[in-house]
Motif scaffolding. Structure first.
Motif, PDB file in Angstrom:
ATOM      1  N   ASP A  52       0.893  -1.308  -0.215  1.00 15.83           N
ATOM      2  CA  ASP A  52      -0.596  -0.290  -0.097  1.00 15.83           C
ATOM      3  C   ASP A  52       0.746   1.400   0.119  1.00 15.83           C
ATOM      4  O   ASP A  52       0.643   2.826   0.604  1.00 15.83           O
ATOM      5  CB  ASP A  52      -0.641   0.391   1.162  1.00 15.83           C
ATOM      6  CG  ASP A  52      -2.393  -1.812   1.122  1.00 15.83           C
ATOM      7  OD1 ASP A  52      -2.267  -2.179   0.320  1.00 15.83           O
ATOM      8  OD2 ASP A  52      -2.198  -1.964   1.903  1.00 15.83           O
ATOM      9  N   ALA A  53       1.618   1.117  -0.316  1.00 15.46           N
ATOM     10  CA  ALA A  53       3.432   2.491   0.132  1.00 15.46           C
ATOM     11  C   ALA A  53       2.690   2.924  -1.763  1.00 15.46           C
ATOM     12  O   ALA A  53       2.893   3.145  -2.585  1.00 15.46           O
ATOM     13  CB  ALA A  53       4.502   1.895   0.203  1.00 15.46           C
ATOM     14  N   ILE A  54       2.611   4.141  -1.499  1.00 14.49           N
ATOM     15  CA  ILE A  54       2.681   5.438  -2.447  1.00 14.49           C
ATOM     16  C   ILE A  54       4.239   5.604  -3.075  1.00 14.49           C
ATOM     17  O   ILE A  54       4.990   6.336  -2.059  1.00 14.49           O
ATOM     18  CB  ILE A  54       1.815   6.696  -2.158  1.00 14.49           C
ATOM     19  CG1 ILE A  54       0.088   6.280  -1.428  1.00 14.49           C
ATOM     20  CG2 ILE A  54       1.714   7.595  -3.180  1.00 14.49           C
ATOM     21  CD1 ILE A  54      -0.295   7.831  -0.619  1.00 14.49           C
ATOM     22  N   MET A  55       4.514   5.445  -4.520  1.00 14.06           N
ATOM     23  CA  MET A  55       5.625   6.106  -4.297  1.00 14.06           C
ATOM     24  C   MET A  55       5.984   6.966  -5.321  1.00 14.06           C
ATOM     25  O   MET A  55       6.289   7.384  -6.195  1.00 14.06           O
ATOM     26  CB  MET A  55       6.134   4.302  -5.444  1.00 14.06           C
ATOM     27  CG  MET A  55       6.253   3.473  -4.215  1.00 14.06           C
ATOM     28  SD  MET A  55       7.562   3.679  -2.772  1.00 14.06           S
ATOM     29  CE  MET A  55       8.742   3.761  -3.410  1.00 14.06           C
TER      30      MET A  55
ATOM     31  N   ASN B  58      -4.712   2.597  10.540  1.00 18.48           N
ATOM     32  CA  ASN B  58      -4.233   1.692  11.034  1.00 18.48           C
ATOM     33  C   ASN B  58      -5.711   0.539  10.899  1.00 18.48           C
ATOM     34  O   ASN B  58      -6.072  -0.292  11.106  1.00 18.48           O
ATOM     35  CB  ASN B  58      -4.755   2.267  12.398  1.00 18.48           C
ATOM     36  CG  ASN B  58      -3.142   2.524  13.557  1.00 18.48           C
ATOM     37  OD1 ASN B  58      -2.203   1.578  12.662  1.00 18.48           O
ATOM     38  ND2 ASN B  58      -2.772   2.837  13.732  1.00 18.48           N
ATOM     39  N   SER B  59      -7.090   1.596  11.089  1.00 23.67           N
ATOM     40  CA  SER B  59      -8.097   1.491  10.408  1.00 23.67           C
ATOM     41  C   SER B  59      -8.748   1.007   9.101  1.00 23.67           C
ATOM     42  O   SER B  59      -9.204  -0.662   9.379  1.00 23.67           O
ATOM     43  CB  SER B  59      -9.531   2.553  10.429  1.00 23.67           C
ATOM     44  OG  SER B  59      -8.535   3.201   8.898  1.00 23.67           O
ATOM     45  N   ALA B  60      -8.075   0.741   7.921  1.00 23.47           N
ATOM     46  CA  ALA B  60      -7.684  -0.246   6.633  1.00 23.47           C
ATOM     47  C   ALA B  60      -6.863  -1.469   7.084  1.00 23.47           C
ATOM     48  O   ALA B  60      -7.455  -2.532   6.643  1.00 23.47           O
ATOM     49  CB  ALA B  60      -6.925   0.262   5.929  1.00 23.47           C
ATOM     50  N   ASP B  61      -5.829  -1.759   8.422  1.00 17.67           N
ATOM     51  CA  ASP B  61      -5.164  -2.773   9.243  1.00 17.67           C
ATOM     52  C   ASP B  61      -5.944  -4.281   9.463  1.00 17.67           C
ATOM     53  O   ASP B  61      -6.049  -4.711   8.779  1.00 17.67           O
ATOM     54  CB  ASP B  61      -4.084  -2.417   9.248  1.00 17.67           C
ATOM     55  CG  ASP B  61      -3.051  -4.056   9.379  1.00 17.67           C
ATOM     56  OD1 ASP B  61      -3.735  -4.550   9.082  1.00 17.67           O
ATOM     57  OD2 ASP B  61      -2.226  -3.788   9.911  1.00 17.67           O
TER      58      ASP B  61
END
Length: 237
Positions: free
Chosen positions: A148-151, A173-176
């Motif tokens: 999910d990292a934005i590059m 945290n909510s998405a996790d």
């Protein structure tokens, strides 16, 4: 300590000869230099512990302070009219000199278990924790970027301007948590399906058990009166 220092250097040299340490010579020279600096500091600490403050100097300081404590009230009493002025001036002068003497005594050997000594045992425990962290196999695994990292630079710039770090962490945290809940539901569904499959009869000679089905509601009588038909319809609803 000096024996351990020699053992460490010997192990480094043996590992270099065996090819275990494939390190360029300049970097290895820096390692020996750092080890030598540590041994120099160790000898400096040992000098502080082994060589005490000169004994004649300490005894002379003790005698002079005692003499000052006896003569100061007599001299100050000649200069003042009230007794409490003599008491106050004597207390201030004597306490200042005695405090300096006690501080010098504490600084003579700062290694020990007193309240004013250096926390040697705590520093030793911290060093052991650092060494254990270095030899931990997980410490040699570099972290990886998550899926999910934005590059992209533009997306990063927009997210930086529109959302704070606290909000980003909360959203992550909510998405996790939602992802973990979905995985738990999938696991629970697969387990329930396995349980249902295991409950089915597997033998060929045994017939499937008949599952009782609920009986349909009885039909109203054809020749019944309209009032009875309305009452029967309300009961059925």
């Amino acid at each position: 300590v000096e024996f351990v220092f020699q053992w460490i250097k010997l192990l480094i040299i043996k590992a270099l000869d065996n090819g275990l340490l494939n390190t360029p010579p300049p970097i290895l020279t820096r390692v020996f230099q750092e080890l030598g600096v540590g041994l120099v500091h160790f000898h400096a600490v040992m000098q502080i512990m082994m060589w005490p403050f000169p004994f004649p100097y300490a005894q002379l300081s003790f005698l002079l302070i005692g003499t000052h404590m006896i003569l100061t009230p007599l001299v100050v009493a000649q200069w003042t009219v009230h007794w409490w002025w003599a008491f106050l001036l004597t207390l201030i002068s004597v306490v200042c000199l005695k405090a300096l003497d006690l501080i010098a005594t504490e600084l003579e050997n700062p290694f020990g278990e007193d309240a004013n000594d250096l926390p040697v045992f705590q520093l030793h425990e911290q060093m052991n924790e650092s060494l254990l962290l270095l030899i931990n196999p997980n410490s040699w695994k570099p972290p990886r970027m998550s899926e999910d990292a934005i590059m992209d630079f533009k997306d990063l710039r927009e997210n930086t301007n529109n959302i704070s770090m606290k909000q980003y962490v909360q959203s992550y945290n909510s998405a996790d948590a939602r992802r973990n809940a979905t995985e738990n539901e999938d696991k629970l569904g697969s387990k329930n399906q396995q349980v249902l499959i295991s409950m089915e009869p597997k033998s060929e000679g045994v017939k499937d058990a008949a599952i009782p089905t609920p009986a349909p509601p009885p039909a109203p009588p054809k020749a019944a009166e309209p009032a009875l038909q309305e009452l029967f319809q309300q009961f059925q609803d």
